[in-house]
Design an enzyme around this catalytic site. Structure first.
Site, PDB file in Angstrom:
ATOM      1  N   PRO A  10       0.874  -1.282   0.145  1.00 50.60           N
ATOM      2  CG  PRO A  10      -0.732  -1.651   1.809  1.00 50.60           C
ATOM      3  CD  PRO A  10       0.674  -2.121   1.091  1.00 50.60           C
ATOM      4  CD  GLU A  11       3.951   3.005  -3.772  1.00 49.16           C
ATOM      5  OE1 GLU A  11       4.235   4.311  -3.809  1.00 49.16           O
ATOM      6  OE2 GLU A  11       4.350   2.167  -4.450  1.00 49.16           O
TER       7      GLU A  11
END
Ligand SMILES: [Zn+2]
Length: 271
Positions: A2-3
């Site tokens: 997840p960014e």
């Protein structure tokens, strides 16, 4: 992994629904990257005031202290009025008067950490070195260039380090460098002011577009509403090694930088 856009989409998906909730209990699964830092029972009776984001951390502000949540490599949050019994990959549950918050994290690089305040050592250790937020006013093209001039490492690695601007992870760094026409191996210090300004603009564009779409393509990501949160990012270069550049048709090249893969177009991106 997840960014920033995925973390922000996660935040938006439950922040409004958990605000004002009273904590009824908390439970832990297997150990995460860092320990919680207090007994789960000590959270009982506290109130969740709001959910903020700093870099890739979600900050649950409580009436006393806060919880810092990081999704690590494979974490996702679910928030629902009731959830099934925790499975083998569910490692943190928070029962509240407005629903149940759960961290699902098969690889356990994520964490939930309690801190008395943002200035407490546990919080400073995690948040203290973060650069400016890329989508806020503090991210300014002139200051960005000034900061880059002091760094000899490659521009790609300087972006990933997160201490100048936070949350530009591997996918978005590759995409922003392509949009700005900058070779990822160029030393940050050698970027001209106009090119730094183009990169500044490209970072904001790429992240804003990803946010609009609800994050990028991630196998492990789901939004906290428990729905599939997969949104196809139309990547220009990321994960497209050998495929034709969408602008010039040259084959996209994959380069190893540090431990990470960088994708770029050898014609469109120059030193
Ligand atoms: Zn090209």
């Amino acid at each position: 992994m997840p960014e920033l856009p995925e973390v922000e989409v996660t935040r938006r998906s439950f922040a409004g629904r958990i605000a004002g909730a009273r904590i009824g209990g908390a439970s832990l699964g297997k150990p995460l990257r860092w320990p919680l830092g207090l007994q789960p029972a000590e959270l009982e009776g506290r109130t969740v005031l709001q959910v903020r984001r700093r870099g890739k951390y979600l900050l649950l502000d409580l009436d006393r202290g806060l919880l810092l949540i990081h999704l690590g490599m494979s974490g996702s949050l679910a928030f629902a009025s009731s959830l099934p019994a925790p499975g083998p990959h569910d490692h943190f549950d928070l029962q509240t008067s407005q629903g149940q918050l759960r961290l699902h994290d098969p690889r356990r690089f994520g964490a939930v950490v309690w801190a008395e305040s943002e200035h407490a050592p546990q919080a400073r250790k995690l948040l203290g070195k973060l650069g400016v937020e890329p989508l806020e006013d503090g991210f300014e093209a002139g200051r960005f260039w000034e900061a880059l001039r002091r760094r000899r490492a490659s521009i790609k690695q300087v972006l990933l380090a997160g201490d100048i601007v936070v949350g530009v992870g591997n996918i978005y760094a590759s995409e922003a460098l392509f949009a700005a026409g900058i070779h990822p191996a160029l030393s940050a210090a050698r970027l001209s002011r106009p090119r730094a300004a183009r990169l500044h603009h490209a970072i904001q564009e790429v992240l804003a577009r990803a946010l609009e779409r609800g994050g990028s393509t991630l196998r492990d990501f789901s939004s906290a509403e428990g729905q599939a949160g997969h949104f196809q990012l139309e990547a220009s270069v990321y994960d497209r090694a050998g495929q034709p550049c969408r602008v010039c048709g040259s084959a996209i090249v994959c380069l190893r930088q540090g431990q990470r893969s960088t994708f770029f177009c050898p014609s469109c991106q120059t030193r």
